[in-house]
Structure formats: C-alpha cells, structure tokens
Write an enzyme that holds these catalytic residues in place. Structure first.
Site, PDB file in Angstrom:
ATOM      1  N   GLY A  24       4.505  41.818 -43.381  1.00  0.00           N
ATOM      2  CA  GLY A  24       5.771  40.885 -43.620  1.00  0.00           C
ATOM      3  C   GLY A  24       5.332  39.635 -44.370  1.00  0.00           C
ATOM      4  O   GLY A  24       3.949  39.496 -44.743  1.00  0.00           O
ATOM      5  N   MET A  26       4.533  36.635 -43.285  1.00  0.00           N
ATOM      6  CA  MET A  26       3.597  35.734 -42.548  1.00  0.00           C
ATOM      7  C   MET A  26       2.386  36.544 -42.051  1.00  0.00           C
ATOM      8  O   MET A  26       1.380  35.856 -41.800  1.00  0.00           O
ATOM      9  CB  MET A  26       4.299  35.021 -41.475  1.00  0.00           C
ATOM     10  CG  MET A  26       5.401  34.056 -41.953  1.00  0.00           C
ATOM     11  SD  MET A  26       5.957  33.069 -40.509  1.00  0.00           S
ATOM     12  CE  MET A  26       6.629  34.343 -39.757  1.00  0.00           C
ATOM     13  N   VAL A  29       0.128  43.690 -39.596  1.00  0.00           N
ATOM     14  CA  VAL A  29      -0.078  44.314 -38.259  1.00  0.00           C
ATOM     15  C   VAL A  29      -0.689  45.723 -38.527  1.00  0.00           C
ATOM     16  O   VAL A  29      -0.407  46.359 -39.470  1.00  0.00           O
ATOM     17  CB  VAL A  29       1.236  44.635 -37.510  1.00  0.00           C
ATOM     18  CG1 VAL A  29       1.067  45.039 -36.367  1.00  0.00           C
ATOM     19  CG2 VAL A  29       2.244  43.292 -37.412  1.00  0.00           C
ATOM     20  N   LYS A  44      -2.031  41.366 -35.124  1.00  0.00           N
ATOM     21  CA  LYS A  44      -1.409  40.757 -36.139  1.00  0.00           C
ATOM     22  C   LYS A  44      -2.184  39.882 -36.896  1.00  0.00           C
ATOM     23  O   LYS A  44      -2.759  38.944 -36.175  1.00  0.00           O
ATOM     24  CB  LYS A  44      -0.104  40.238 -35.485  1.00  0.00           C
ATOM     25  CG  LYS A  44       0.681  39.558 -36.607  1.00  0.00           C
ATOM     26  CD  LYS A  44       2.191  39.206 -36.143  1.00  0.00           C
ATOM     27  CE  LYS A  44       3.040  40.510 -36.208  1.00  0.00           C
ATOM     28  NZ  LYS A  44       4.442  40.055 -35.795  1.00  0.00           N
ATOM     29  N   ASP A 159      11.979  31.664 -34.068  1.00  0.00           N
ATOM     30  CA  ASP A 159      12.052  32.933 -35.041  1.00  0.00           C
ATOM     31  C   ASP A 159      12.644  34.026 -34.196  1.00  0.00           C
ATOM     32  O   ASP A 159      12.181  35.055 -34.754  1.00  0.00           O
ATOM     33  CB  ASP A 159      10.858  32.872 -35.840  1.00  0.00           C
ATOM     34  CG  ASP A 159      11.045  33.906 -37.120  1.00  0.00           C
ATOM     35  OD1 ASP A 159      12.241  33.874 -37.503  1.00  0.00           O
ATOM     36  OD2 ASP A 159      10.179  34.461 -37.600  1.00  0.00           O
TER      37      ASP A 159
END
Length: 910
Positions: A24, A26, A29, A44, A159
C-alpha cells in the site's frame, strides 16, 4: 539481490519470509514463518521515507503502547523492530519497492502480527457489495468495541477503513493501531515531505481533513459511521474523482439517506449512522460504545396486562396475561387509574413485562442487579457485559432505559427513600467504592473509597445514613453526604455466621434485615441486626430478604423461590411461617441472592429463570453448546471432570445446603457422594481418578475432605488442625497438595502447600498484602498458574513450582480469572468477567514460554466464579465442561403490580 531477498536475509535469524501479501501507500506486507514459535505471521514493513520521518526511536516507543492493547477484536502485535537493508546491489526497479537506489544502507521499521488466512472487510464489500443488515450491524458493533477499548487506553486509531479490518471466522479484527499512533505524533510538515497523509479521504472526519492536531475518539466514530454506511449501501457516504473532491463533499454535503436506498435498513440503524457522521464532533456519539448501543437499539414499549378489579369477597389468585398496551405509553398516572379498585374492591393483581429491547440486557450473573424506587415508578439495573456494563435506569413512563455515564463496573444499586438518588458500588475485590448519583443522571459522588466489601450490598435508611457491608464482613454506616464511617456489627469468628450481607433498613432505622452468610448458598439464613448494638438475630432459612409494609418479610431462597411471612417491625420478629409465593426467580449461583426487589406501593420486580434448567453443558472451541444431562433440576455450582473423562463430580444446591454427586457419563448413573457432610462444594479429582476431594462445612469450620468416587468409604479430613480453606488441588505425582485460605478481606486469600512425608500441617506458599487464589498446576507439576489482584485488577500469573519466588510471568491483560491447563500442558486457558474464554499457547518444562492470549468464544451466560474455577476441559482439548446459567441475559423485567394483594391472601392477611 531483490528487495524480498535483502529483507529475507536481514530477518533470517527470526523469520523466514515466504512471499509478499500486498503493498500500500505506507507499507508492504509479507507472509513469514516465525522460527522460534513455529507459526505463520504477517510482517508489515514501512516505506523507508515514512520510516525516516517517524524515526526508529519514536516508532518503537509508540508501538510498545499498542502492544499492550489486548482485546478480542484488535489484531494483536507479536513483535516490532528495525533492520538495515543494503541497497547497492540488484535491480534498481526492484530496490525501489523498498526505497533503495543509493549506496547507503536503509533503515526499515517493521512490526509482526498474526497471519489471518481470511479476508479483509474491504474484500468482503468488494465481493458482496452490500452486506446483510444483521452482519453489518454485528461487524460495526465489534469494531466499536475495539475502538472503545483502545480509546479508554488513550489510543486513537486515526485510520479506520475496511482495509484495516480483518475478518477471522467472520469476526472483526482491527489492525494498524501502531502506524496510526506513530504517524500522529510526527510533525505535520515532515509528514508532508513524504507525500503521505494519515487517514483515507472516504473515512476521514471533517476535523481530521482540516488538519487539526487534537484528534479525539469521535474522529474514529465518524470513520466507523462511514464504514457502516458503506457496508449497508455498497459505497461510502461521499465519493469523488480526487481526494480533494471527496474532502470537499465531506466538509459541505450531507450523505444520501440509507432507507431511501435500501428499505430493509431499520430507521434506528440509519439514525445511528447519521449521528456518527455529524460534521461537528460534539454532535456525534461521545464514545464508540454509544454508537454500538444505538445501532442495535429499537424503540420498545413495556407491555401491561389488562385486568378487572374483583370484589374482596370473591378475590382469587388471578393473573390476567392478555398484553394489550404499554406501560411506557400510558405513564404512571394513567396506569394508576387503570389499576385503581372499583366498587370498594381491592386493586387487581397484574403481571407485566418491562421489555428492554435487543440491545440492552441485565447481567446474568454477579451481585444484586435490580432495584426499584419506593414509589414503584423507576427501576435501576446493571446492564450487560462488555462496553455497556454499568448502571441503567428506566422510568416506567419512558420508552427506553438510559445508561448512566461514569458508572462502568457498577453493581448492587439501591434507591434513596425519596427515590431521587441511586447508590451503587464499583471496583474489584482489591478496592470497592460506594457511590451515589442523581436518579436523573448527573455527577457521580464517591462516599466511601475503601473499607467496602466486594460483596454484601447496601441500603439507605430514613435517618439519612447509608448502611453497607464493611470489609470486616459486618455492617457499617456513613452519612449520605459523606464523612466518617461507623462500624455497627461484626460476625462472631466462633459461630458459623461469617458475614452480614445485603442489608435492608427497616422503617425508623433501628434495625436492618441481612443475609447471614454461612459459607454456601444453600446454608444461609436471613436475620435482623440491631443498628444500635450490633446484635444479630436469625429469623429463617433463606439468602436474601426485603421488607414490604405494612408488615411482610419477603425471602428469596437459594432455589429460586420467593416466600413471605408476617413480620413485626417493632420487635423484629416473624409472626407467621414463611409461605411460598413465587417460583422460577433467577438466583446468583455463588451467594444465593435472588433477583427481585419490592417497592413501598407493593410492586414486585424480578428476573425469571429457574436455575438448573440447563445445568451442565459441553462447549466446543467455537462456543457451541451441548447439554450433558437434562434431568438435573437443582442448581449446580461446580463441576470437575475425571482424569479419564468418564465421570463428572459436581456440587448441587439442595434445600438446606449443598452436596457432592458423581455422574457416570457412560452409563448415565447419578450417585450422591457427600452424604456424611452437609454444605459440600468445589469438588476436585485426585490424579489417579479414584477419589474426589471437596470443601465441606462441619460446624463453624470449612475444610477439605476426601472420599472414594464410588462412595464405598467414609469421608476423611485432608488437613489436620483448625484452619479454614476454600480451595484444594493435587499435584499429579501425589507429592504436593495445594490449598487456599478462606479469606475474610483483601489480602487474606493466600496459597499453602503440603508435601507428602514432610509436612504435617500446611505451610505458606504464596502470600502478600494482595489476594492470591484459583491455583492450577501444569501437568508436569513445574508451573503454578493463579490469580492475583496486585495490579489493581484480577489477572492471571504463572510462577515456577515449588520455587515460586524465583520468577513471575504475567499472562492476562485487561482481566483474568479461573486459569486452567490443558491436559497435555500445551495451552493455558483463562476467563474474564465479560464471559470471554481465552487460550494461551505455552511451552512448559525447565523453561516457560507463552504466546499472546487468543479468544476462543464469549458467552456471559456461562457461569463463572470470582475466586475459584467452575469449569473443566476434556483431555483432547476440543471441548469444555461448563455451567450454563438457567436465566441467561434478561432482556425484560417481570413486574407484578399490587403484589401485596397476593401477600394478604396467602400470608394470612385480611
């Protein structure tokens, strides 16, 4: 070397990276194998530029905070750290994934979570578009529970989105608290440099979109409202071609109605979602827990019974059950007119049901849970376990109950004589407080911070004093305005009466009715205490009593019966033999208190649920229950499974006491074991399965006894001397016997040990100023699990055995009770007060290792005990032997109006 290969090399000593699961904006994974614990995990890894902005020290500091979040709907954190990855080799395109491209090594921040083989909430929404309403409400409620817990720990997610909610066996697990907290504490200008922002536009609250620094839990509530909207309608409340366009709509527009898009959505659900999506934080729900309540709340009405007043001379014991209206809609005045006697007759007896709705329930177990105002127009009760536990109040003229703020953990409510103030208790066994609050809600005041028993209850006298059970187990009083405590009574240590509990102050405040606790629910009596001298007089058998003017004593028995007798307030004496009035009233297994209350106007309220109607059940690891024996009709208070799983030893409440029985699972035969000792409970098997030990009261002393499981011998005492004990267990080799002292106040429950061939009397094993109880030995006999309240809450710990002073390992977080080892020693189970059962994978032997507790199932209707274990596990670990509360959670309160009419007839009135 590729990016995955570089990372695999850097983490090779702890984890074997297998493949990338997803990437993603940020983080990336990876699926990995945890070498030390032999399990699959998800790792992650943050993008290097984000890691550089946050900083390793800040990241690790913040991640430690989230590591302590232990909740059934929060994805736990296993590990975190930093690694250095060289970037001077390999394909530049591949290295760019990890932020490479230069000659210098790059710092990567990572954290490790359980690998969830299921899907995310985003995956399910993508697949199904719109979720069933019931599923959407359930998932939103589970997420709300996780958020409410985190908020109470001071952690805001910031978030919340479908991608951050994993679905494991259909249950929601909220992930990524760590990144959110670390990023939120990073300077805004430095975050801008990365090109990333915290929050996703579709789910970002207006204040978060405006860049406000102080974000509260209401921002998470907004995001959850947006997720719920999307689960129901298939798309978020606001869409747009760009992030800026979405945020503009969030700030200026209102979302489309839910029911206009999908008619099956209940109006109450729509109202709850739109409240969560309010632009101003102050207009939203104050907590995620309030949102969860509102999602399941329906407008409900209290049903009443139509009745015809009968002339006194032809009055019958008539209960007219044609529910045709609603007390809540009539109001007290109209109800009074409906029930008023006509033609000189007596007001009719009316049975009614006060419906609470699907989202509210009365706790199925625990201390006293019901109270009614003297006028009979208002009831108070202790609400369900979980986020809604606390003091709830329902006026009969209102359509729904209200949860009072700042009353979490409340128990044993009681009203002031004018009905305008409610007293209650809160806290755990280590510190219980006596508090009061206005009956219309307001600021909670603490009257007594300590010196209060964690059992025993209180009542408000007409002299302005509140009378309660003191920590010394006798009665004490304090002014309703606060001040010094005056001790009134104390049980005689030489008598069989151990406590003066649950006072009911009689008119004039000269005497109070009390429960005389004698060690077990079946052996108790009701009595009266002189509030000037402290003298105690026993009146009759029973566990809980209340006075009803002009002269009745109502007694709750330990088998769910209500009895009544004529009672003279002036002398404090019974004037008639107690007569059966009602059956099937719910009772508390451990102390025998019966769930009822009476008002001055003769209104009776009670919880229905004859104990013993469900009894002993097998519960598998998913929470599915199977009844063991439908023929058991008495209250079962404890069970123990034989080592070979062919027999059950159980304690049953019977008239006048409790007994130990043994049931053969193969043949179904059922035989009494404790015929020579009354008031026997808490059975345990010897390791060879040939004998059963139990606690029994003979005279004033409570001590352990043992007998062959087939009953072919006489019961013999396990311990010589005069000590009193409340628990016993045996080490598998037979070398050690562990006992727990009976305890009379905080810090008096401690563990003792006897070594065969060495000790003639028990010696102290574990003692401090805190309580230690519920001991459980690992199958190899090397590790002792127990419960202590040293942290201020009851938690499960493990120590080496018998060298208990050499180490201590904390197991539970957020509450733990009733530890139990699996028969093969690879798991340690424990429960909490919410009805959750957890398993902890463990390794025993010379060293003890454990993993994060994992929730197996939650069921508050399964009986648990505060100071000892009340369940067992099958040798294969696939199911548990547990006790099912006959009443379970009550979603209604039974009401009998004009109940004094019945007392007049059956108790010999005129």
């Amino acid at each position: 070397m590729s990016s995955l290969e570089q990372l695999r090399t850097a983490l090779a000593d702890r984890y074997t990276l297998e493949r990338e699961l997803g990437a993603g904006g940020m983080a990336t994974v990876y699926l990995a194998h945890d070498i030390k614990h032999d399990r699959k995990v998800a790792i992650k890894v943050l993008r290097p530029e984000l890691a550089a902005v946050i900083g390793a020290e800040r990241f690790l500091s913040e991640i430690r905070t989230t590591a302590n979040l232990q909740h059934p709907h929060i994805l736990p954190l296993f590990d975190s750290g930093t690694v250095m990855v060289g970037t001077d080799q390999g394909d530049p395109a591949a290295l760019a994934t990890l932020g490479g491209g230069g000659a210098q090594p790059t710092t990567h921040l990572y954290y490790v979570m359980p690998y969830i083989a299921g899907e995310s909430l985003r995956d399910r929404i993508t697949r199904e578009h719109q979720l069933p309403v019931a599923d959407a409400v359930r998932l939103a409620t589970e997420i709300a529970g996780a958020l409410d817990y985190a908020h109470r720990q001071g952690v805001i997610h910031r978030d919340i989105k479908p991608e951050n909610v994993m679905l494991h066996d259909g249950r929601a697990l909220v992930a990524d608290f760590g990144i959110a907290l670390a990023m939120a504490n990073t300077a805004g200008t430095r975050m801008t440099e990365t090109g990333m922002s915290l929050g996703t536009p579709h789910y970002m609250s207006p204040e978060q979109a405006m860049g406000e620094r102080e974000i509260t839990g209401r921002s998470d509530v907004y995001a959850l409202g947006a997720i719920t909207y999307e689960m129901l309608c298939g798309e978020p409340p606001f869409n747009g071609p760009t992030a800026q366009a979405i945020i503009a709509r969030v700030m200026t527009e209102e979302p489309r109605g839910l029911t206009s898009q999908r008619k099956s959505i209940p109006p109450g659900v729509e109202a709850a979602v739109f409240t969560a999506l309010e632009k101003l934080p102050a207009d939203r729900f104050a907590t995620a827990a309030e949102f969860a309540v509102a999602l399941k709340e329906e407008r409900t009405a209290t049903r009443y019974t139509s009745a015809i007043a009968l002339p006194a001379r032809s009055r019958r014991r008539t209960v007219l059950m044609s529910a045709i209206g609603a007390i809540a809609l009539l109001g007290a005045a109209a109800l009074g007119r409906l029930l008023a006697p006509s033609g000189g007759g007596t007001a009719a007896l009316v049975n009614a049901s006060l419906e609470l709705g699907d989202s509210i329930a009365i706790r199925p177990i625990g201390n006293v849970r019901l109270a009614i105002s003297p006028s009979g127009g208002r009831v108070a009760f202790i609400g369900p376990d979980g986020s809604d536990v606390g003091l709830w109040v329902r006026d009969l003229g209102d359509p729904k109950a209200r949860l009072f703020p700042d009353t979490r953990g409340a128990f044993a409510p009681f009203f002031s004589p004018d009905g305008e103030t409610i007293g209650f208790f809160s806290g755990g066994s280590s510190q219980v407080s006596l508090k009061v609050v206005a009956a219309t809600a307001g600021v909670v005041r603490t009257l007594v911070q300590d010196s209060v028993a964690s059992f025993g209850g209180a009542d408000w006298g007409d002299d302005g004093q509140i009378y309660f059970t003191h920590a010394n187990r006798g009665l004490a009083r304090v002014s309703a305005g606060g001040g010094a405590i005056t001790k009134i009574s104390r049980p005689d240590s030489l008598s069989e009466i151990k406590e003066h509990d649950f006072p009911d102050v009689l008119p004039g405040s000269r005497r109070a009715l009390v429960m005389l606790w004698k060690g077990s629910a079946g052996s108790n009596a009701v009595g009266v205490v002189d509030l000037q001298t402290g003298a105690v007089t026993e009146l009759a058998a029973g566990s809980y009593s209340r006075y009803l003017a002009p002269g009745y004593l109502v007694i709750g028995a330990s088998d769910g019966r209500l009895l009544a007798a004529r009672f003279d307030v002036g002398s404090g004496t019974l004037q008639s033999t107690p007569t059966l009035m009602l059956q099937g009233v719910q009772e508390e297994f451990s102390n025998g208190t019966t769930a009822f209350a009476v008002a001055d106007n003769g209104t009776l309220i009670y919880q229905a649920g004859q104990v013993g109607t469900t009894g002993i059940v097998w519960v598998d690891r998913t929470g599915r229950k199977t009844l063991v024996d439908s023929s058991l009709s008495a209250a079962v208070t404890g069970v123990a499974l034989s080592p070979d799983a062919t027999q059950i030893a159980l304690a049953q409440s019977v008239s006048g006491g409790s007994e130990i029985w043994v049931k053969q699972l193969t043949t179904g035969t059922f035989s009494r074991l404790s015929m020579e000792t009354q008031n026997s409970d808490r059975p345990v098997w010897t390791p060879d399965g040939r004998q059963v030990a139990f606690l029994a009261t003979r005279g004033p002393r409570r001590s352990p006894w043992i007998r062959r499981a087939d009953g072919s011998d006489s019961a013999t005492s396990v311990v010589a001397g005069s000590g009193e004990f409340d628990e016993i267990l045996f080490e598998r080799s037979g070398r050690f016997t562990i006992l727990r002292s009976q305890g009379t106040s905080v810090g008096t429950r401690f563990l003792l040990v006897m070594e065969r061939g060495v000790d003639t009397l028990p010696r102290i094993l574990l003692q401090s100023r805190f309580d230690h109880f519920a001991p459980a030995l690992s199958p190899d006999g090397k590790w002792l699990a127990f419960v202590s309240d040293e942290s201020g809450a009851k938690e499960v710990y493990v120590r080496p055995f018998p060298a208990v002073d050499s180490a201590k390992i904390a197991i539970s977080v957020g509450g733990g009770l009733e530890p139990l080892w699996s028969r093969d020693g690879t798991e340690l189970y424990f429960r909490n007060t919410r009805g959750d059962l957890f398993t902890v994978p463990v390794t025993t032997g010379p060293r003890f290792e454990h993993r994060t507790p994992q929730l197996l199932f939650s069921d508050p209707a399964l009986v648990q005990q505060e100071f000892y274990r009340s369940y067992d596990v099958d040798p294969d670990g696939r199911r548990f032997l547990m006790l099912q509360s006959g009443g379970g959670e009550s979603r209604s309160i039974n009401i009998i109006l004009n109940w004094r009419t019945e007392l007049d007839r059956l108790a010999g009135g005129t």
